[in-house]
Design an enzyme around this catalytic site. Structure first.
Site, PDB file in Angstrom:
ATOM      1  N   ARG A  46       0.820  -1.216   0.000  1.00  0.00           N
ATOM      2  CA  ARG A  46       0.000   0.000   0.000  1.00  0.00           C
ATOM      3  C   ARG A  46       0.852   1.263   0.000  1.00  0.00           C
ATOM      4  O   ARG A  46       0.498   2.254  -0.660  1.00  0.00           O
ATOM      5  CB  ARG A  46      -0.937  -0.009   1.207  1.00  0.00           C
ATOM      6  CG  ARG A  46      -1.981  -1.122   1.136  1.00  0.00           C
ATOM      7  CD  ARG A  46      -2.977  -0.993   2.260  1.00  0.00           C
ATOM      8  NE  ARG A  46      -3.997  -2.045   2.194  1.00  0.00           N
ATOM      9  CZ  ARG A  46      -5.028  -2.105   3.019  1.00  0.00           C
ATOM     10  NH1 ARG A  46      -5.207  -1.184   3.953  1.00  0.00           N
ATOM     11  NH2 ARG A  46      -5.909  -3.079   2.901  1.00  0.00           N
ATOM     12  N   ASP A 149     -15.256   9.434   9.077  1.00  0.00           N
ATOM     13  CA  ASP A 149     -14.215   8.437   8.866  1.00  0.00           C
ATOM     14  C   ASP A 149     -12.883   9.167   8.812  1.00  0.00           C
ATOM     15  O   ASP A 149     -12.835  10.373   8.497  1.00  0.00           O
ATOM     16  CB  ASP A 149     -14.441   7.648   7.568  1.00  0.00           C
ATOM     17  CG  ASP A 149     -13.746   6.290   7.602  1.00  0.00           C
ATOM     18  OD1 ASP A 149     -14.407   5.278   7.878  1.00  0.00           O
ATOM     19  OD2 ASP A 149     -12.518   6.251   7.367  1.00  0.00           O
TER      20      ASP A 149
END
Length: 212
Positions: A46, A149
């Site tokens: 990632r 979030d």
């Protein structure tokens, strides 16, 4: 495995156990996310995109850059390491309890504000909105939903409210007809939540470790 040997050797960038330990400490301090020791390959895959995008030759250089101070790159770092697992009506018994609670609170003329603290790509807060609309039998129920979030990328997806058909294939046909619009032309194979759902929701970024 010990020392500073790369893991594994065919990685494009040097990524040592020491680098991974730094990544784990940094994401824990920044976002409260505890990366398990076996997530080393995941962290590499990632974050390598960010190392490459910024033109660094190694993870050490990238992490040194982050630790120099505040930078917009911190947001990308956190986004990359956030895992988002969600679905519509996940654990459906919870929403039956919610329906009963909404009616209970409404009978007492109380303000109904619901906070979805980890909203991911929006499936959960939109499910809450669907539950509210169906409970009160109106597109304008006395409910306000705040969806937050830490990951700005998933929040943007949630605001759009567009999903692949496979994300809603398990929903009953009547739910699909009431709450979703089927895509046509270039949007074939997708659905979009109806405006009534979006009007009930406010999306915003929130890191619970940051001062308010």
């Amino acid at each position: 495995m010990t020392g500073d040997a790369e893991v594994p050797r065919n990685f494009e960038f040097a990524f040592t156990p020491k680098d991974f330990a730094r990544v784990r400490a940094m994401i824990l301090a920044r976002a409260g996310i505890s990366l398990a020791p076996h997530k080393q390959n995941m962290a590499y895959s990632r974050l390598a995109k960010r190392v490459r995008a910024l033109g660094y030759d190694s993870f050490r250089d990238y992490l040194d850059f982050l630790q120099q101070g505040e930078s917009p790159e911190w947001e990308q770092f956190v986004n990359a390491l956030t895992t988002n697992l969600t679905s519509f009506f996940r654990e459906p018994h919870h929403f039956e309890i919610l329906r009963k609670y909404l009616l209970f609170v409404h009978e007492r003329k109380q303000q109904i504000t619901i906070w979805c603290s980890a909203s991911s790509t929006g499936e959960e807060p939109y499910t809450i909105a669907m539950t509210a609309i169906d409970t009160f039998g109106t597109d304008t129920p006395p409910v306000r939903i705040v969806a937050t979030d830490i990951d700005t990328q998933v929040l943007e997806a949630a605001r759009k409210g567009i999903y692949r058909m496979d994300a809603v294939q398990s929903l009953p046909l009547d739910v699909l007809k009431r709450h979703f619009q089927k895509g046509k032309g270039s949007q074939e194979g997708f659905v979009k939540v109806k405006p009534a759902l979006q009007k009930l929701l406010t999306f915003q970024r929130l890191n619970l470790l940051e001062p308010t």
